[in-house]
Design an enzyme around this catalytic site. Structure first.
Site, short mmCIF file in Angstrom:
data_model
loop_
_atom_site.label_atom_id
_atom_site.label_comp_id
_atom_site.label_asym_id
_atom_site.label_seq_id
_atom_site.Cartn_x
_atom_site.Cartn_y
_atom_site.Cartn_z
N ASP A 74 44.68 82.69 9.29
CA ASP A 74 45.07 83.68 10.88
C ASP A 74 44.66 83.29 11.56
OD1 ASP A 74 44.77 85.02 7.39
OD2 ASP A 74 43.06 86.39 8.29
N ASP A 114 48.31 95.81 0.80
CA ASP A 114 47.48 96.35 1.86
C ASP A 114 46.75 97.60 1.58
OD1 ASP A 114 47.83 93.50 2.20
OD2 ASP A 114 48.59 93.95 3.91
#
Length: 237
Positions: A12, A133
């Site tokens: 990330d 998500d």
């Protein structure tokens, strides 16, 4: 004997660093590598055939990290999938042109599903992945900051109808927490999605790998567990 699930390390990127967030909160981060390219080299050196890279700055509208992504593509010879802020065709085409293996569509799959259809038609299901998500049963959007107003079951049916092959499902409530996968939730998602399923959200140790095998889930995106060593990487044989 069930096939071992693929464990995909996650890099990330936020503020030019390789970080992990707690429950997706950009203000609750742990920096694991100052340089995302160093993180990529680390996992590639351990034999990772694929990396999952998320541009958190693009996801939250704080900027983008195109140059860093381009550098990682060169380091890994394109063996990565990239998500975060891929909300229009131009952004997707830019990433594909950089040489990434596949783009990951999140928010746009909910808000502008026609984008997914166009990309599948143009590039095929091997280069397009959708990431759902969720705070079950609702899909979360905009860097997980908002509810998407759509149920996971509705989205999986819609995506299957478009011809999508690979789905990433992340349990937002557990992401970055090392709490382990939610057995009941993972079972529900497996029933909803019969094509290739990659999951995330709380993967902690070999018990989670065993659960993936038991449920027939093809893989998991893992961050904190492999960075902190609670899950060995590569997996023991």
């Amino acid at each position: 004997m069930p096939t071992a699930p693929q464990i995909i390390p996650c890099v990330d990127i936020q503020g030019g660093q390789a970080v992990r967030l707690y429950e997706g909160d950009p203000d609750r981060q742990t920096v694991y590598f100052e340089s995302p390219i160093e993180a990529a080299r680390h996992w590639a050196g351990l034999g990772a055939p694929l990396l999952h890279l998320v541009d958190l700055d693009a996801a939250t509208g704080r900027g983008e990290n195109r140059e860093i992504i381009a550098g990682i593509v060169q380091e890994l010879d394109g063996a990565l999938e990239v998500g975060g802020g891929v909300r229009d065709q131009a952004r997707a085409e830019t990433l594909l042109a950089l040489g990434v293996l596949r783009v990951v569509i999140g928010t746009a799959a909910v808000k502008t599903p026609e984008l997914v259809r166009r990309l599948l038609e143009a590039h095929g299901p091997e280069r397009v992945v959708v990431s759902l998500d969720a705070r079950w049963p609702e899909v979360a959007v905009s860097g997980w900051a908002q509810g998407g107003g759509v149920q996971v079951a509705e989205m999986t049916a819609r995506l299957a109808g478009m011809g999508l092959e690979t789905l990433i499902f992340t349990d937002v409530t557990r992401d970055g927490t090392l709490r382990g996968l939610d057995r009941e939730l993972m079972g529900r998602v497996r029933q909803l999605w019969l094509n290739t399923l990659i999951v995330g959200g709380g993967v902690a140790n070999m018990d989670d790998v065993a659960l993936l095998s038991e449920l027939g889930i093809e893989g998991a995106i893992v961050g904190r567990a492999v960075y902190e060593g609670t899950l060995p990487y590569p997996l023991p044989t």
